[in-house]
Design a protein around this motif. Structure first.
Motif, mmCIF file in Angstrom:
data_model
loop_
_atom_site.group_PDB
_atom_site.id
_atom_site.type_symbol
_atom_site.label_atom_id
_atom_site.label_comp_id
_atom_site.label_asym_id
_atom_site.label_seq_id
_atom_site.Cartn_x
_atom_site.Cartn_y
_atom_site.Cartn_z
ATOM 1 N N CYS A 23 0.848 -1.183 0.000
ATOM 2 C CA CYS A 23 0.000 0.000 0.000
ATOM 3 C C CYS A 23 0.887 1.238 0.000
ATOM 4 O O CYS A 23 1.939 1.267 0.646
ATOM 5 C CB CYS A 23 -0.867 0.031 1.258
ATOM 6 N N ALA A 24 0.443 2.241 -0.709
ATOM 7 C CA ALA A 24 1.153 3.523 -0.666
ATOM 8 C C ALA A 24 0.976 4.114 0.725
ATOM 9 O O ALA A 24 -0.071 3.946 1.352
ATOM 10 C CB ALA A 24 0.592 4.465 -1.729
ATOM 11 N N PRO A 25 1.992 4.797 1.228
ATOM 12 C CA PRO A 25 1.845 5.438 2.544
ATOM 13 C C PRO A 25 0.621 6.346 2.554
ATOM 14 O O PRO A 25 0.354 7.050 1.587
ATOM 15 C CB PRO A 25 3.141 6.242 2.701
ATOM 16 N N HIS A 26 -0.138 6.273 3.641
ATOM 17 C CA HIS A 26 -1.320 7.119 3.841
ATOM 18 C C HIS A 26 -2.426 6.813 2.836
ATOM 19 O O HIS A 26 -3.235 7.677 2.524
ATOM 20 C CB HIS A 26 -0.953 8.611 3.800
ATOM 21 N N GLY A 32 -7.423 -3.499 1.425
ATOM 22 C CA GLY A 32 -8.400 -4.569 1.238
ATOM 23 C C GLY A 32 -7.961 -5.586 0.203
ATOM 24 O O GLY A 32 -8.001 -6.799 0.445
ATOM 25 N N THR A 33 -7.530 -5.114 -0.951
ATOM 26 C CA THR A 33 -7.072 -6.031 -2.000
ATOM 27 C C THR A 33 -5.824 -6.775 -1.553
ATOM 28 O O THR A 33 -5.669 -7.976 -1.803
ATOM 29 C CB THR A 33 -6.806 -5.261 -3.312
ATOM 30 N N ASN A 34 -4.938 -6.069 -0.868
ATOM 31 C CA ASN A 34 -3.726 -6.692 -0.330
ATOM 32 C C ASN A 34 -4.085 -7.842 0.609
ATOM 33 O O ASN A 34 -3.565 -8.944 0.486
ATOM 34 C CB ASN A 34 -2.951 -5.623 0.451
ATOM 35 N N GLU A 35 -4.993 -7.566 1.571
ATOM 36 C CA GLU A 35 -5.358 -8.584 2.550
ATOM 37 C C GLU A 35 -6.104 -9.731 1.886
ATOM 38 O O GLU A 35 -5.937 -10.884 2.248
ATOM 39 C CB GLU A 35 -6.196 -7.965 3.675
ATOM 40 N N ASN A 36 -6.950 -9.426 0.898
ATOM 41 C CA ASN A 36 -7.668 -10.474 0.186
ATOM 42 C C ASN A 36 -6.686 -11.405 -0.529
ATOM 43 O O ASN A 36 -6.815 -12.631 -0.464
ATOM 44 C CB ASN A 36 -8.639 -9.854 -0.815
ATOM 45 N N THR A 37 -5.699 -10.821 -1.191
ATOM 46 C CA THR A 37 -4.705 -11.639 -1.888
ATOM 47 C C THR A 37 -3.911 -12.479 -0.900
ATOM 48 O O THR A 37 -3.641 -13.657 -1.151
ATOM 49 C CB THR A 37 -3.778 -10.751 -2.730
#
Length: 84
Positions: A23-26, A32-37
């Protein structure tokens, strides 16, 4: 140390021949997509799995399954269908 997770992503990127995104800072809405993957990867790689125990063919197979899996966020297209 606190940086070990970030350092390991380079090995994972090389092993899976896939880019790893953070994720980009801030920009917490990207998580969400990160955690889903991450959750999808957990179906194949248990937490703290030693990637050295997987063959390149195993990792390629996992990557192909994830890339061919339809995603709601993509209006049920697969990531591969959205490649340029």
């Amino acid at each position: 140390g606190s940086g070990t997770g970030m350092a390991a992503h380079e090995r994972i990127t090389a092993a899976l021949d896939l880019p790893v995104y953070f994720c980009a800072p801030h920009h917490p809405w990207q998580r969400g997509t990160n955690e889903n993957t991450n959750g999808l990867l957990r179906q194949y790689l248990r937490k703290n799995a030693d990637l050295r125990t997987f063959s390149q063919e195993d990792l390629n197979s996992i990557a192909a399954r994830l890339n061919d899996r339809p995603r709601r966020v993509l209006d049920w297209d697969s990531p591969r269908q959205r490649e340029d």
